[in-house]
Design a protein around this motif. Structure first.
Motif, short mmCIF file in Angstrom:
data_model
loop_
_atom_site.label_atom_id
_atom_site.label_comp_id
_atom_site.label_asym_id
_atom_site.label_seq_id
_atom_site.Cartn_x
_atom_site.Cartn_y
_atom_site.Cartn_z
N ASP A 194 0.85 -1.21 0.00
CA ASP A 194 0.00 0.00 0.00
C ASP A 194 0.88 1.25 0.00
O ASP A 194 0.63 2.20 -0.75
CB ASP A 194 -0.87 0.06 1.27
N ASP A 195 1.90 1.25 0.86
CA ASP A 195 2.77 2.43 0.98
C ASP A 195 3.52 2.70 -0.33
O ASP A 195 3.63 3.84 -0.77
CB ASP A 195 3.78 2.24 2.14
N VAL A 196 4.04 1.63 -0.93
CA VAL A 196 4.78 1.78 -2.19
C VAL A 196 3.85 2.35 -3.27
O VAL A 196 4.20 3.26 -4.03
CB VAL A 196 5.35 0.40 -2.63
N LEU A 197 2.64 1.81 -3.29
CA LEU A 197 1.67 2.23 -4.31
C LEU A 197 1.28 3.70 -4.12
O LEU A 197 1.28 4.49 -5.07
CB LEU A 197 0.44 1.31 -4.18
N ARG A 198 0.99 4.08 -2.89
CA ARG A 198 0.60 5.47 -2.62
C ARG A 198 1.71 6.43 -3.04
O ARG A 198 1.45 7.45 -3.65
CB ARG A 198 0.39 5.68 -1.11
N SER A 199 2.93 6.05 -2.72
CA SER A 199 4.02 6.97 -3.04
C SER A 199 4.22 7.04 -4.57
O SER A 199 4.54 8.10 -5.10
CB SER A 199 5.26 6.60 -2.23
N SER A 200 3.97 5.96 -5.29
CA SER A 200 4.07 6.02 -6.76
C SER A 200 3.00 6.92 -7.34
O SER A 200 3.26 7.67 -8.29
CB SER A 200 3.91 4.62 -7.35
N VAL A 201 1.80 6.83 -6.80
CA VAL A 201 0.71 7.69 -7.30
C VAL A 201 1.04 9.15 -7.01
O VAL A 201 0.84 10.03 -7.86
CB VAL A 201 -0.65 7.26 -6.71
N GLN A 202 1.61 9.40 -5.84
CA GLN A 202 2.03 10.78 -5.51
C GLN A 202 3.07 11.28 -6.51
O GLN A 202 3.12 12.46 -6.82
CB GLN A 202 2.65 10.81 -4.12
N ASP A 203 3.91 10.35 -7.00
CA ASP A 203 4.94 10.74 -7.97
C ASP A 203 4.35 10.93 -9.37
O ASP A 203 5.09 11.19 -10.32
CB ASP A 203 6.02 9.65 -8.06
N GLY A 204 3.06 10.69 -9.54
CA GLY A 204 2.42 10.95 -10.83
C GLY A 204 2.00 9.72 -11.62
O GLY A 204 1.47 9.85 -12.73
N ILE A 205 2.26 8.53 -11.10
CA ILE A 205 1.84 7.31 -11.83
C ILE A 205 0.31 7.24 -11.79
O ILE A 205 -0.29 7.39 -10.73
CB ILE A 205 2.43 6.05 -11.15
N ASN A 206 -0.30 7.00 -12.96
CA ASN A 206 -1.76 6.93 -12.96
C ASN A 206 -2.31 5.67 -13.65
O ASN A 206 -3.48 5.61 -14.00
CB ASN A 206 -2.39 8.20 -13.55
N GLN A 207 -1.42 4.69 -13.85
CA GLN A 207 -1.84 3.37 -14.35
C GLN A 207 -1.34 2.33 -13.37
O GLN A 207 -0.14 2.30 -13.06
CB GLN A 207 -1.17 3.08 -15.69
N VAL A 208 -2.24 1.49 -12.88
CA VAL A 208 -1.85 0.47 -11.91
C VAL A 208 -2.32 -0.89 -12.41
O VAL A 208 -3.48 -1.05 -12.78
CB VAL A 208 -2.49 0.77 -10.53
N PRO A 240 -8.23 5.70 -1.66
CA PRO A 240 -8.83 6.80 -2.43
C PRO A 240 -7.91 7.30 -3.54
O PRO A 240 -8.38 7.75 -4.59
CB PRO A 240 -9.06 7.90 -1.37
N GLU A 241 -6.60 7.17 -3.32
CA GLU A 241 -5.62 7.65 -4.33
C GLU A 241 -5.83 6.97 -5.69
O GLU A 241 -5.46 7.51 -6.73
CB GLU A 241 -4.18 7.34 -3.88
N LEU A 242 -6.38 5.76 -5.66
CA LEU A 242 -6.48 5.00 -6.91
C LEU A 242 -7.71 5.36 -7.74
O LEU A 242 -7.84 4.92 -8.88
CB LEU A 242 -6.50 3.49 -6.63
N SER A 262 3.78 5.44 -18.10
CA SER A 262 4.38 4.63 -17.03
C SER A 262 3.30 4.03 -16.13
O SER A 262 2.18 4.54 -16.05
CB SER A 262 5.37 5.44 -16.22
N ALA A 263 3.66 2.96 -15.46
CA ALA A 263 2.67 2.21 -14.67
C ALA A 263 3.32 1.64 -13.43
O ALA A 263 4.54 1.52 -13.33
CB ALA A 263 2.09 1.07 -15.52
N MET A 264 2.46 1.31 -12.48
CA MET A 264 2.92 0.57 -11.29
C MET A 264 2.35 -0.84 -11.41
O MET A 264 1.13 -1.02 -11.51
CB MET A 264 2.33 1.27 -10.06
N PHE A 265 3.22 -1.83 -11.40
CA PHE A 265 2.79 -3.24 -11.42
C PHE A 265 2.92 -3.82 -10.01
O PHE A 265 3.99 -3.71 -9.39
CB PHE A 265 3.65 -4.06 -12.37
N ILE A 266 1.85 -4.43 -9.55
CA ILE A 266 1.88 -5.13 -8.26
C ILE A 266 1.71 -6.61 -8.55
O ILE A 266 0.77 -7.01 -9.25
CB ILE A 266 0.71 -4.65 -7.37
N TRP A 267 2.61 -7.41 -7.98
CA TRP A 267 2.55 -8.86 -8.23
C TRP A 267 2.73 -9.52 -6.86
O TRP A 267 3.82 -9.94 -6.49
CB TRP A 267 3.67 -9.23 -9.17
N GLU A 268 1.66 -9.55 -6.12
CA GLU A 268 1.72 -9.95 -4.70
C GLU A 268 1.21 -11.37 -4.52
O GLU A 268 0.05 -11.68 -4.83
CB GLU A 268 0.86 -8.98 -3.86
#
Ligand SMILES: C[S@@+](CC[C@H](N)C(=O)[O-])C[C@H]1O[C@@H](n2cnc3c(N)ncnc32)[C@H](O)[C@@H]1O
Length: 297
Positions: free
Chosen positions: A83-97, A112-114, A172-178
């Motif tokens: 969650d923390d990694v994702l929030r900080s990526s969205v703060q950096d401007g990433i808008n594809q997850v 809510p950030e998503l 750019s995108a954030m990939f989560i593979w949990e």
């Protein structure tokens, strides 16, 4: 993984862990996931209801920790870390997850950030159909920003399927593979990483993997034999792992720069040391379960 008509049981266990964590006091819980409980089958829903009583709570923790030492603490700490990694990526401007093997992950609805991101929830059709069915009965879960993408990672090309679903490779995108690589083949992991590495610059990845030593029958990790037995019984045995000392090179060879590779003692300590006076409670077992973050080179 032998997924056929049934949804993944391990995805349901993760939903249980998150539902149980949500019952903890807001003062100490690592996140609030009010949706997870909706994905539980009747016996686990009953456990979730019983968990609300403090004495029973202790008992359920005892049962879980006896059966799969460390699984709960590792599962909820890793949820918070991601969650923390994702929030900080969205703060950096990433808008594809992109959430690969999303299971009953509810980040798209609870963070809510998503809501202003395009979120792709990618999973095996058997699990995805169950998820969509539950969501359709819960009008409070807004899915406008979410696209559900069915895939079998072992049989199909992620690139082809994701692009068809509207993924923008030039953004750019954030990939989560949990909680997923351990169920796949080396080839499926390799193909997926190579696709991600070919996406736009500043694309990021956070993924979990198991230390491959835990896959050996003679594994000395606490609880690993009982865990392997349960996973075999539910038809979701682990099949892939990495040697932690080789992860940096493994990622470099596939076009990534390693940012951080944490063992479960590290991330459990990070999030739980202020919550328990006795570290034996949250550090026993599950040492083999790791989280790595990497950026596309
Ligand atoms: C342990 S669950 C983790 C779910 C979710 N990421 C979480 O953390 O709650 C593993 C997930 O991987 C998915 N999965 C396993 N093998 C798969 C495959 N070959 N293709 C697509 N999804 C797969 C399962 O359906 C399941 O949702």
């Amino acid at each position: 993984m032998r997924l056929s008509q049934k949804a993944s049981k391990t995805a349901e266990y993760m939903a249980l862990f998150r539902a149980l964590e949500t019952i903890e006091s807001p003062r100490i819980r690592l996140f609030n996931d009010p949706y997870s409980k909706n994905f539980l089958s009747a016996p686990l829903r009953i456990a979730e209801l019983l968990f609300r009583t403090p004495l029973v709570r202790q008992f359920i923790h005892g049962v879980m920790d006896n059966r799969w030492p460390g699984a709960f603490y590792s599962g909820v700490a890793r949820t918070r870390l991601i969650d923390d990694v994702l929030r900080s990526s969205v703060q950096d401007g990433i808008n594809q997850v992109v959430i690969l093997g999303a299971g009953f992950d509810t980040r798209a609805y609870r963070l809510p950030e998503l809501r202003t991101c395009a979120v792709f929830e990618v999973d095996h059709p058997s699990t995805l159909e169950v998820k969509k069915g539950v969501i359709s009965r819960l009008p409070t879960m807004n899915t406008e920003h979410v696209r559900f993408v069915a895939i079998d990672f072992v049989e199909q090309s992620l690139e082809e399927i994701l692009l068809k679903a509207g993924f923008d490779k030039s953004n750019s995108a954030m990939f989560i593979w949990e909680g997923v690589t351990n169920y796949l083949t080396a080839d499926a992991v390799d193909q997926t990483l190579r696709f991600i590495a070919n996406c736009a610059s500043d694309t990021r990845l956070v993924f979990t993997y198991v230390d491959k030593a835990v896959l050996n029958e003679g594994s000395q990790f606490v609880g690993s034999k009982a865990l392997a037995k349960t996973l075999n019984q539910i038809g979701e045995p682990w099949s892939f792992g990495l040697n932690p000392s080789g992860v940096n090179q493994f990622l470099q060879d596939r076009g990534f720069e390693l940012v951080e590779d944490l063992g479960s003692v590290d991330y459990r300590s990070r999030y739980m040391r202020n919550r328990y006076t006795n570290s034996d409670v949250y550090l026993r077992g599950y040492e083999f379960y790791r989280i790595a973050q990497a950026n596309v080179k």
